[in-house]
Design a protein around this motif. Structure first.
Motif, PDB file in Angstrom:
ATOM      1  N   PRO A 107       0.807  -1.222   0.000  1.00 25.10           N
ATOM      2  CA  PRO A 107       0.000   0.000   0.000  1.00 25.10           C
ATOM      3  C   PRO A 107       0.840   1.272   0.000  1.00 25.10           C
ATOM      4  N   ILE A 108       0.204   2.380  -0.347  1.00 24.15           N
ATOM      5  CA  ILE A 108       0.837   3.687  -0.324  1.00 24.15           C
ATOM      6  C   ILE A 108       0.213   4.519   0.799  1.00 24.15           C
ATOM      7  N   SER A 109       0.896   5.563   1.211  1.00 28.13           N
ATOM      8  CA  SER A 109       0.386   6.415   2.279  1.00 28.13           C
ATOM      9  C   SER A 109      -0.768   7.280   1.779  1.00 28.13           C
ATOM     10  N   VAL A 110      -1.574   7.762   2.701  1.00 31.28           N
ATOM     11  CA  VAL A 110      -2.651   8.696   2.358  1.00 31.28           C
ATOM     12  C   VAL A 110      -2.060   9.959   1.740  1.00 31.28           C
ATOM     13  N   ALA A 111      -0.897  10.379   2.230  1.00 30.33           N
ATOM     14  CA  ALA A 111      -0.255  11.586   1.705  1.00 30.33           C
ATOM     15  C   ALA A 111       0.129  11.416   0.244  1.00 30.33           C
ATOM     16  N   GLU A 112       0.670  10.266  -0.106  1.00 33.82           N
ATOM     17  CA  GLU A 112       1.051  10.045  -1.507  1.00 33.82           C
ATOM     18  C   GLU A 112      -0.180   9.975  -2.399  1.00 33.82           C
ATOM     19  N   HIS A 272      -0.501  12.819   6.426  1.00 32.90           N
ATOM     20  CA  HIS A 272      -0.408  11.424   6.832  1.00 32.90           C
ATOM     21  C   HIS A 272      -1.398  11.210   7.966  1.00 32.90           C
ATOM     22  N   GLN A 273      -2.129  10.109   7.907  1.00 30.93           N
ATOM     23  CA  GLN A 273      -3.119   9.795   8.935  1.00 30.93           C
ATOM     24  C   GLN A 273      -2.641   8.613   9.782  1.00 30.93           C
ATOM     25  N   PHE A 274      -2.830   8.746  11.086  1.00 35.01           N
ATOM     26  CA  PHE A 274      -2.441   7.689  12.022  1.00 35.01           C
ATOM     27  C   PHE A 274      -3.652   7.302  12.864  1.00 35.01           C
ATOM     28  N   GLN A 275      -3.726   6.021  13.188  1.00 37.61           N
ATOM     29  CA  GLN A 275      -4.809   5.492  14.012  1.00 37.61           C
ATOM     30  C   GLN A 275      -4.208   4.734  15.190  1.00 37.61           C
ATOM     31  N   ARG A 276      -4.809   4.935  16.363  1.00 33.34           N
ATOM     32  CA  ARG A 276      -4.319   4.233  17.543  1.00 33.34           C
ATOM     33  C   ARG A 276      -4.673   2.743  17.442  1.00 33.34           C
ATOM     34  N   ALA A 277      -3.681   1.896  17.644  1.00 32.82           N
ATOM     35  CA  ALA A 277      -3.878   0.451  17.601  1.00 32.82           C
ATOM     36  C   ALA A 277      -3.257  -0.164  18.851  1.00 32.82           C
ATOM     37  N   SER A 278      -3.398  -1.486  18.996  1.00 35.18           N
ATOM     38  CA  SER A 278      -2.873  -2.154  20.186  1.00 35.18           C
ATOM     39  C   SER A 278      -1.367  -2.001  20.300  1.00 35.18           C
ATOM     40  N   ARG A 279      -0.679  -1.839  19.164  1.00 34.79           N
ATOM     41  CA  ARG A 279       0.773  -1.704  19.170  1.00 34.79           C
ATOM     42  C   ARG A 279       1.225  -0.245  19.187  1.00 34.79           C
ATOM     43  N   GLY A 280       0.272   0.686  19.292  1.00 32.16           N
ATOM     44  CA  GLY A 280       0.606   2.111  19.285  1.00 32.16           C
ATOM     45  C   GLY A 280       0.021   2.789  18.063  1.00 32.16           C
ATOM     46  N   ALA A 305       7.004   8.399   8.168  1.00 34.04           N
ATOM     47  CA  ALA A 305       6.212   9.517   8.686  1.00 34.04           C
ATOM     48  C   ALA A 305       6.036   9.446  10.197  1.00 34.04           C
ATOM     49  N   SER A 306       6.372   8.302  10.783  1.00 33.10           N
ATOM     50  CA  SER A 306       6.266   8.179  12.236  1.00 33.10           C
ATOM     51  C   SER A 306       7.150   9.198  12.952  1.00 33.10           C
ATOM     52  N   LEU A 307       8.219   9.622  12.303  1.00 35.70           N
ATOM     53  CA  LEU A 307       9.098  10.633  12.891  1.00 35.70           C
ATOM     54  C   LEU A 307       8.335  11.939  13.109  1.00 35.70           C
ATOM     55  N   TYR A 308       7.420  12.240  12.191  1.00 34.58           N
ATOM     56  CA  TYR A 308       6.670  13.495  12.288  1.00 34.58           C
ATOM     57  C   TYR A 308       5.578  13.416  13.348  1.00 34.58           C
ATOM     58  N   ILE A 309       4.948  12.251  13.510  1.00 33.00           N
ATOM     59  CA  ILE A 309       3.935  12.171  14.566  1.00 33.00           C
ATOM     60  C   ILE A 309       4.605  12.219  15.933  1.00 33.00           C
ATOM     61  N   MET A 310       5.812  11.669  16.036  1.00 35.44           N
ATOM     62  CA  MET A 310       6.552  11.777  17.296  1.00 35.44           C
ATOM     63  C   MET A 310       6.879  13.244  17.595  1.00 35.44           C
ATOM     64  N   LYS A 323      -6.723  11.396  24.610  1.00 34.24           N
ATOM     65  CA  LYS A 323      -8.136  11.278  24.265  1.00 34.24           C
ATOM     66  C   LYS A 323      -8.393  11.120  22.766  1.00 34.24           C
ATOM     67  N   LEU A 324      -7.326  10.996  21.979  1.00 35.04           N
ATOM     68  CA  LEU A 324      -7.472  10.889  20.531  1.00 35.04           C
ATOM     69  C   LEU A 324      -7.247   9.462  20.053  1.00 35.04           C
ATOM     70  N   ASP A 325      -8.031   9.048  19.056  1.00 30.45           N
ATOM     71  CA  ASP A 325      -7.838   7.767  18.402  1.00 30.45           C
ATOM     72  C   ASP A 325      -7.252   7.935  16.999  1.00 30.45           C
ATOM     73  N   HIS A 326      -7.294   9.165  16.478  1.00 28.39           N
ATOM     74  CA  HIS A 326      -6.743   9.464  15.160  1.00 28.39           C
ATOM     75  C   HIS A 326      -5.943  10.764  15.232  1.00 28.39           C
ATOM     76  N   ILE A 327      -4.880  10.835  14.456  1.00 30.21           N
ATOM     77  CA  ILE A 327      -4.074  12.053  14.365  1.00 30.21           C
ATOM     78  C   ILE A 327      -3.642  12.239  12.912  1.00 30.21           C
ATOM     79  N   GLU A 328      -3.713  13.477  12.424  1.00 28.71           N
ATOM     80  CA  GLU A 328      -3.176  13.827  11.110  1.00 28.71           C
ATOM     81  C   GLU A 328      -1.929  14.689  11.294  1.00 28.71           C
ATOM     82  N   VAL A 329      -0.902  14.412  10.524  1.00 30.25           N
ATOM     83  CA  VAL A 329       0.289  15.258  10.508  1.00 30.25           C
ATOM     84  C   VAL A 329       0.591  15.617   9.065  1.00 30.25           C
TER      85      VAL A 329
END
Length: 490
Positions: A107-112, A272-280, A305-310, A323-329
């Motif tokens: 797959p490709i990222s949402v950003a691409e 880039h979109q991130f979703q909270r999962a059991s592994r982070g 892109a994980s570097l940017y969410i960090m 309190k968030l389950d989703h984050i966009e960066v």
């Protein structure tokens, strides 16, 4: 881009290609000298790939005895469906996107995806057509009323005065659309000759179609270069001001005080979109489903892109993240802001950013708009505009991180910004010398720019009720500290 003014009273809801190698990491890689492993592995082509490396001029018998076999377990990777020779109804852009996914093997990222959909040179949403206005897909503030461009012009002239009225200024607009904002700005400022004579307009636009529309809106004409250069200079007849076009901000000449306007530009930068999962936090990706449609999937491993969410999470309070389950960066917004801040730091000047967004972390805001209505993001890519909320807090941190010579002001609401610059007086002056039809248009445009929600005075069709953008859009300024605090952020 209106979240953009959607004509119907709909509820306002909430590029570069890269290969996240960690997603496609090989599960197993073994090297052995065997003459039989090839036939064994070929029985299960979905789980492994076997390649024989043969030396030159060897007989078949010798090769079979001494060949080196590389076995790679691909069971965890994307497995594209068998090729079909049936005619496909997919658009060229859809074929291109599926080709990228197939070539990458995953797959490709949402950003691409977002960047290809909007700015693919051949089939991108913005590249080959006029998407603005009532006949287009959305309406932006400059298209609503001439007063918007005039008020931005007031801001630019005030900053120019705070800069000491320099004789040369680069006035840059990022993503100028049809050129309406800049045209209204120059018309409003045309009587201030010292100001307009100091300007060189730089339009940062990658779409050839929109460049032509901007050329027309600014009433541009060619003029022989006074210095005897072979290239002719392009002049806007609205104010006898030179105009140049560039594909990126980096192409705009440096060394001159610079004022940058970014109106509804940041919202179209790929997120880039991130979703909270059991592994982070796991990045959302876009893949091809068994029925050949696009679908969202989660990356099983960290991506670049994980570097940017960090980085983004470091700028936020822990309680806000919890309190968030989703984050966009938006890495491109962070990088662009730093480039702007560096230029303002070295050359002087400032930047004005106006867009819809939040002064904090953005959760899940990506949307698609087609013909003034919300549509599915993954349906018919290239036929709808994709945009996302601007994270103004990330913009501020990005600017402050790169330079101590700039200061960030705001954000304030668009209503506060325009009201403080005098839009109330401007609309009253225009109403005194116009027809009744023009007056109705002025009142409607005024409400859309500074109002909140549905206009209370509207008597026309319900589906055309003006929706105010006054509090949904925010304004932020980044200026060189030498200029002091710009209006109206004091």
């Amino acid at each position: 881009m209106l979240r953009r003014v959607v004509l119907q009273a709909a509820t306002h809801r909430r590029r570069r290609p890269f290969l996240p190698s960690s997603i496609y990491a090989f599960r197993q890689c073994s090297i052995s000298a065997s003459s039989s492993s090839s036939s064994e592995s070929s029985q299960n082509s979905n789980s492994s790939f076997v390649e024989h490396l043969e030396g030159p001029n060897q007989s078949t018998e010798t090769t079979a005895q001494s060949s080196t076999t590389i076995s790679i377990d691909r069971s965890g990777l994307y497995n594209p469906p068998d090729h079909s020779h049936q005619p496909s109804s997919d658009s060229e852009l859809v074929k291109h996107l599926k080709g990228i996914i197939k070539f990458r093997g995953g797959p490709i990222s949402v950003a691409e995806y977002m960047e290809e959909v909007l700015t693919n040179p051949k089939d991108g949403f913005y590249m080959n057509r006029d998407v603005f206005g009532v006949a287009g897909d959305f309406i932006t503030s400059p298209e609503v009323s001439q007063m918007f461009g005039e008020m931005v012009g007031v801001w630019v002239m005030c900053l120019w005065e705070q800069m000491g009225q320099p004789n040369r200024v680069n006035l840059v607009e990022l993503g100028p659309g049809r050129g309406t904002l800049m045209a209204d700005l120059l018309r409003g400022a045309s009587k201030i000759k010292k100001f307009t004579e100091s300007l060189h307009i730089h339009m940062v636009e990658c779409s050839p179609t929109l460049q032509k529309l901007q050329h027309c809106s600014l009433k541009c004409t060619d003029k022989d270069d006074a210095d005897g250069n072979l290239e002719k200079q392009i002049i806007s007849k609205l104010s006898e001001t030179p105009v140049s076009w560039h594909a990126t901000l980096e192409q705009v000449p440096t060394g001159v005080p610079t004022i940058i306007i970014a109106h509804e530009f940041y919202d179209a930068l790929p997120v880039h979109q991130f979703q909270r999962a059991s592994r982070g936090w796991s990045e959302k990706m876009i893949d091809v489903a068994e029925d050949s449609s696009f679908r969202f999937v989660l990356s099983p491993q960290p991506t670049p892109a994980s570097l940017y969410i960090m980085k983004r999470c470091k700028w936020a309070e822990r309680e806000e993240i919890a309190k968030l389950d989703h984050i966009e960066v938006c890495p491109k917004a962070m990088d662009l802001t730093q480039n702007i801040a560096k230029r303002i730091s070295s050359d002087g000047g400032g930047a004005l950013i106006i867009d819809y967004g939040l002064n904090g972390i953005v959760s899940d805001s990506l949307q698609a708009i087609q013909k003034h209505e919300f549509v599915n993001i993954l349906d018919n890519p290239g036929s709808a505009d994709l945009s996302a909320y601007v994270d103004f807090e990330a913009v501020r941190h990005s600017a402050e991180e790169v330079s101590e010579d700039v200061c960030v002001h705001g954000p304030i609401t668009q209503s506060q910004f325009l009201g403080s610059l005098g839009i109330n007086f401007r609309v009253e002056a225009l109403l005194q010398r116009c027809t009744e039809a023009q007056a109705e248009s002025l009142r409607t445009g005024y409400w859309r720019l500074v109002g909140e929600g549905e206009a209370p005075f509207w008597e026309g069709p319900n589906e055309q009720t003006p929706i105010g953008m006054g509090t949904r859009y925010l304004a932020m300024a980044i200026v060189n500290k030498k200029q002091g605090i710009p209006v109206p952020f004091q």
